[in-house]
Design a protein around this motif. Structure first.
Motif, PDB file in Angstrom:
ATOM      1  N   TRP A 114       1.055  -1.395   0.333  1.00 30.11           N
ATOM      2  CA  TRP A 114       0.260   0.240  -0.187  1.00 30.11           C
ATOM      3  C   TRP A 114       0.843   1.101   0.512  1.00 30.11           C
ATOM      4  O   TRP A 114       1.829   1.498   0.687  1.00 30.11           O
ATOM      5  CB  TRP A 114      -1.163  -0.233   1.094  1.00 30.11           C
ATOM      6  CG  TRP A 114      -1.449   1.526   1.740  1.00 30.11           C
ATOM      7  CD1 TRP A 114      -1.970   2.108   0.929  1.00 30.11           C
ATOM      8  CD2 TRP A 114      -1.551   1.779   2.943  1.00 30.11           C
ATOM      9  NE1 TRP A 114      -3.186   3.434   1.867  1.00 30.11           N
ATOM     10  CE2 TRP A 114      -1.861   2.650   3.302  1.00 30.11           C
ATOM     11  CE3 TRP A 114      -1.721   0.763   3.884  1.00 30.11           C
ATOM     12  CZ2 TRP A 114      -2.747   3.525   4.537  1.00 30.11           C
ATOM     13  CZ3 TRP A 114      -1.876   1.504   5.423  1.00 30.11           C
ATOM     14  CH2 TRP A 114      -2.150   2.847   5.461  1.00 30.11           C
ATOM     15  N   LEU A 116       1.770   5.623  -1.197  1.00 31.14           N
ATOM     16  CA  LEU A 116       0.779   7.001  -1.371  1.00 31.14           C
ATOM     17  C   LEU A 116       1.134   8.001  -2.297  1.00 31.14           C
ATOM     18  O   LEU A 116       3.449   8.199  -1.584  1.00 31.14           O
ATOM     19  CB  LEU A 116      -0.031   7.523  -0.026  1.00 31.14           C
ATOM     20  CG  LEU A 116       0.115   8.870  -0.486  1.00 31.14           C
ATOM     21  CD1 LEU A 116      -1.291   9.245  -0.837  1.00 31.14           C
ATOM     22  CD2 LEU A 116      -0.350   9.482   1.279  1.00 31.14           C
ATOM     23  N   TRP A 139      -2.473   4.633  -3.725  1.00 34.78           N
ATOM     24  CA  TRP A 139      -3.342   5.881  -3.129  1.00 34.78           C
ATOM     25  C   TRP A 139      -2.485   7.338  -3.946  1.00 34.78           C
ATOM     26  O   TRP A 139      -1.337   7.077  -4.301  1.00 34.78           O
ATOM     27  CB  TRP A 139      -2.671   6.512  -2.065  1.00 34.78           C
ATOM     28  CG  TRP A 139      -4.262   5.726  -0.754  1.00 34.78           C
ATOM     29  CD1 TRP A 139      -4.901   4.621  -0.835  1.00 34.78           C
ATOM     30  CD2 TRP A 139      -4.366   6.173   0.000  1.00 34.78           C
ATOM     31  NE1 TRP A 139      -6.039   4.798   0.413  1.00 34.78           N
ATOM     32  CE2 TRP A 139      -5.286   5.019   1.051  1.00 34.78           C
ATOM     33  CE3 TRP A 139      -3.604   6.924   1.160  1.00 34.78           C
ATOM     34  CZ2 TRP A 139      -6.180   5.114   2.002  1.00 34.78           C
ATOM     35  CZ3 TRP A 139      -4.633   6.912   2.826  1.00 34.78           C
ATOM     36  CH2 TRP A 139      -5.601   6.175   3.033  1.00 34.78           C
ATOM     37  N   GLN A 140      -3.512   7.522  -4.751  1.00 30.88           N
ATOM     38  CA  GLN A 140      -2.836   9.029  -6.003  1.00 30.88           C
ATOM     39  C   GLN A 140      -1.334   8.512  -5.873  1.00 30.88           C
ATOM     40  O   GLN A 140      -0.362   9.589  -6.251  1.00 30.88           O
ATOM     41  CB  GLN A 140      -3.312   9.946  -5.454  1.00 30.88           C
ATOM     42  CG  GLN A 140      -2.878  11.604  -5.681  1.00 30.88           C
ATOM     43  CD  GLN A 140      -4.411  11.446  -6.456  1.00 30.88           C
ATOM     44  OE1 GLN A 140      -5.705  11.487  -5.324  1.00 30.88           O
ATOM     45  NE2 GLN A 140      -4.630  12.387  -7.773  1.00 30.88           N
ATOM     46  N   GLU A 217      -8.008   7.695  -5.832  1.00 36.05           N
ATOM     47  CA  GLU A 217      -7.808   8.972  -6.082  1.00 36.05           C
ATOM     48  C   GLU A 217      -8.350   9.701  -5.495  1.00 36.05           C
ATOM     49  O   GLU A 217      -9.666   9.280  -5.696  1.00 36.05           O
ATOM     50  CB  GLU A 217      -7.457   9.289  -7.755  1.00 36.05           C
ATOM     51  CG  GLU A 217      -6.586   8.506  -8.670  1.00 36.05           C
ATOM     52  CD  GLU A 217      -6.253   9.234  -9.635  1.00 36.05           C
ATOM     53  OE1 GLU A 217      -5.227   8.534 -10.594  1.00 36.05           O
ATOM     54  OE2 GLU A 217      -6.613  10.174 -10.004  1.00 36.05           O
ATOM     55  N   LEU A 266     -12.365   7.951   1.521  1.00 34.50           N
ATOM     56  CA  LEU A 266     -10.779   6.913   0.862  1.00 34.50           C
ATOM     57  C   LEU A 266     -10.951   5.943   2.018  1.00 34.50           C
ATOM     58  O   LEU A 266     -10.797   4.944   1.050  1.00 34.50           O
ATOM     59  CB  LEU A 266      -9.468   8.404   0.962  1.00 34.50           C
ATOM     60  CG  LEU A 266      -8.308   7.134   0.325  1.00 34.50           C
ATOM     61  CD1 LEU A 266      -9.150   6.675  -1.208  1.00 34.50           C
ATOM     62  CD2 LEU A 266      -7.611   8.607   0.215  1.00 34.50           C
ATOM     63  N   THR A 270     -10.799   2.228   0.977  1.00 30.97           N
ATOM     64  CA  THR A 270      -9.536   1.422   0.777  1.00 30.97           C
ATOM     65  C   THR A 270     -10.117   0.022   1.636  1.00 30.97           C
ATOM     66  O   THR A 270      -9.874  -0.984   1.030  1.00 30.97           O
ATOM     67  CB  THR A 270      -9.304   2.280   1.041  1.00 30.97           C
ATOM     68  OG1 THR A 270      -8.213   3.272   0.762  1.00 30.97           O
ATOM     69  CG2 THR A 270      -7.347   1.130   1.467  1.00 30.97           C
TER      70      THR A 270
END
Length: 278
Positions: A114, A116, A139-140, A217, A266, A270
């Protein structure tokens, strides 16, 4: 070791790294064997600090759902050894491998990465180099390292103008200094030439994920697709046979907002995605 009311425990510790100790936080369910392990890779420079709360909230939610989670401060970041300017992308990859090995030895079940922003990009590279990664949660993600590097360098130019001084150079000049081996201070972080070079070569279009992907996102409106730039990468990955689930959640870009910001939708999306992945 700290017992939390949500049914999981939290254990901070230091993991031995190539350049020194790496600060880690391990969260895991207190009364059941973990369903699997999740390794979190944080974003770049100040984005790491802005997003600490969201990362902590999601990690606790994962642990409450029955997963073992490992959060690691990469070399030169947070409470880990060295200065930011000492780190390289390869150093961070080595840190992530060590964290992955530690979590694999502790957790039962599959391991999920995971990440970001640049941590998501790092997760993609790591998954391509390691066997047995069950799934990626991105994430993004930063899809083009060169564009991201130029955006980061513009922080320095903006700071010079806001201080009443004319910017002494543009991004091209700053890149030239970095390529010549000169370190440059940007927003309180010393950026080294090796890190800049490594970051600039990151292009997710060239690294199709070897496993299924949850691509999430944050934007102005919710939807089942990603931003246009990201969607092009997603389409290319899908054409290469990668299973990618995309979703955009309504919220603020918490990794860059002035104040510490949360995006509950988010976290919910997730958590829903992780229940589908095992």
């Amino acid at each position: 070791m700290t017992m939390l009311q949500a049914g999981f425990e939290m254990e901070p510790f230091f993991l031995s790294g190539e350049r020194g100790a790496l600060f880690c936080v391990h969260l895991y369910p207190s009364h059941i064997a973990p369903k699997g392990g999740i390794l979190y890779l944080h974003p770049f420079a100040e984005e790491m600090h802005k997003s600490r709360r969201m990362a902590a909230l999601q990690a606790r939610r994962f642990a409450a759902e029955g997963y073992a989670v490992l959060q690691v401060d990469l070399t030169g970041c947070g409470d880990s050894a060295c200065d930011f300017g000492d780190a390289t992308w390869e150093t961070w990859l080595a840190d992530a491998r060590r964290a992955f090995a530690w979590l694999s030895a502790k957790a039962t079940g599959p391991i999920i990465l995971w990440g970001l922003r640049t941590g998501a990009s790092l997760a993609v590279e790591l998954a391509s180099a390691l066997p047995g990664i069950k799934r990626l949660i991105l994430w993004q993600p930063v899809v083009n390292g060169e564009q991201y590097l130029n955006q980061f360098l513009r922080i320095k130019l903006a700071s010079e103008m806001l201080s009443g001084n004319q910017a002494q150079s543009g991004t091209k000049d700053l890149r030239a200094k970095l390529e010549a081996g000169e370190n440059i201070e940007v927003g309180g972080y010393m950026l080294g030439g090796a890190m800049a070079r490594d970051l600039a070569r990151v292009k997710l279009a060239d690294i199709p994920s070897p496993c299924p992907v949850e691509w999430l996102e944050v934007g102005a409106e919710e939807g089942e697709s990603a931003s246009p730039a990201s969607q092009r990468i997603v389409d290319a990955w899908r054409a290469a046979g990668v299973t990618v689930h995309t979703r955009t959640l309504s919220g603020e870009p918490f990794w860059v907002t002035q104040e510490i910001t949360e995006c509950p939708s988010l976290i919910e999306a997730t958590t829903e995605a992780i229940s589908r992945s095992i």
